[in-house]
Design a protein around this motif. Structure first.
Motif, PDB file in Angstrom:
ATOM      1  N   PHE A  73       0.828  -1.208   0.000  1.00 36.86           N
ATOM      2  CA  PHE A  73       0.000   0.000   0.000  1.00 36.86           C
ATOM      3  C   PHE A  73       0.863   1.259   0.000  1.00 36.86           C
ATOM      4  N   SER A  74       1.934   1.271   0.780  1.00 38.20           N
ATOM      5  CA  SER A  74       2.807   2.448   0.848  1.00 38.20           C
ATOM      6  C   SER A  74       3.516   2.687  -0.482  1.00 38.20           C
ATOM      7  N   GLU A  75       4.049   1.627  -1.082  1.00 39.09           N
ATOM      8  CA  GLU A  75       4.751   1.796  -2.351  1.00 39.09           C
ATOM      9  C   GLU A  75       3.803   2.248  -3.462  1.00 39.09           C
ATOM     10  N   SER A  76       2.616   1.680  -3.514  1.00 42.34           N
ATOM     11  CA  SER A  76       1.655   2.073  -4.543  1.00 42.34           C
ATOM     12  C   SER A  76       1.199   3.514  -4.350  1.00 42.34           C
ATOM     13  N   ALA A  77       0.979   3.911  -3.096  1.00 40.69           N
ATOM     14  CA  ALA A  77       0.554   5.282  -2.823  1.00 40.69           C
ATOM     15  C   ALA A  77       1.656   6.281  -3.152  1.00 40.69           C
TER      16      ALA A  77
END
Length: 284
Positions: free
Chosen positions: A22-26
């Motif tokens: 989630f952090s990398e995609s965001a």
């Protein structure tokens, strides 16, 4: 919150993997928008929101759980067959069984890689285990629905218990008061049925969402990935060129909406949904 602190070696909620994805995609999404960010939320905040979600679910199910426990005792007193009593015990312990399905040392490690002698023979793949876990939850839901009649009948027998209790007490009671006391039990039956069915419906829908959004399968073999790219969206590509030239604003709006939906799809991945929905199923 204490459960969320446990590492992935014991609980298989996929918290670390889901948060990292989630952090990398965001961050990639924000970079495409020309914004600099170190991440949407911290890991502690992510766990804190999960703890609040599970606490709300637990608070919602507290009183129905107490009511189910009382009806379970009454239903056991009414049941005369051993099979019915066994099913009632399995139904009462079903939430514990479902939580244990996500405890790796107890279920997954022994089922997927059981130790037979000196060798460890895998019985199933990880995808198959996820499918079996979903089917077990559905079977437990069917069992609880099948035993609904026994629990409701156990509640209705409270009226007879109240009458027998009043016969033992000294003094007199009017017929009208006796009728009101018995009718009060029957009028409250709809609330009891709602307390019995509502957690079941919530658990069933959460399980179906976990299967769909978590990209699981109902069968042994994994399904093909049905995720489509933004370019394959039915409102993009060649269809835009077929629109009349006077609808330029509509074309731009449709393109922006399509790109926004595609970007959100890259942020809210199946790994993230597995974290939230697995926590919700375990809390239910």
């Amino acid at each position: 919150m204490a459960i969320l602190i446990v590492t992935e070696n014991y609980l298989e909620f996929g918290l670390e993997t889901g948060f990292t994805n989630f952090s990398e995609s965001a961050m990639q999404f924000l970079e495409k928008q020309g914004l600099e960010s170190q991440g949407p939320v911290s890991k502690l905040t992510f766990k804190f929101f999960l703890a609040i979600l599970c606490s709300l679910i637990g608070a919602f199910l507290t009183f129905p759980g107490l009511r189910l426990a009382q009806m379970h005792l009454d239903a056991l007193n009414l049941a005369t067959e051993k099979i019915t009593q066994t099913l009632l015990h399995i139904n009462f312990l079903a939430p514990l069984f479902m939580v244990l399905l996500w405890v790796k040392p107890i279920t997954k490690d022994y089922i997927m890689n059981p130790t037979l002698g000196k060798e460890s023979v895998p019985l199933m793949t990880e995808a198959t285990f996820d499918t079996v876990r979903l089917w077990l939850i559905l079977l437990l839901c069917v069992l609880r629905l099948a035993l609904m009649r026994n629990h409701l009948q156990a509640y209705l027998n409270l009226a007879q218990k109240c009458v027998d209790q009043m016969k033992k007490e000294a003094g007199r009671i009017s017929t009208v008061d006796l009728q009101k006391m018995v009718a009060r039990v029957f009028y409250y039956l709809c609330v009891i049925a709602l307390q019995y069915v509502a957690p079941l419906v919530m658990l069933l829908h959460t399980t179906l969402l976990l299967k769909t959004l978590g990209n699981h399968s109902w069968g042994i073999y994994s399904e093909s990935n049905s995720d489509s790219l933004v370019e394959d969206h039915p409102f993009s590509g060649s269809i835009h060129s077929e629109l009349p030239s006077t609808d330029e604003k509509m074309k731009v709006t449709v393109t922006q909406i399509t790109m926004a939906l595609g970007s959100l799809k890259t942020i809210f991945t199946p790994l993230l949904f597995r974290v939230f929905l697995s926590e919700s199923v375990a809390a239910s």
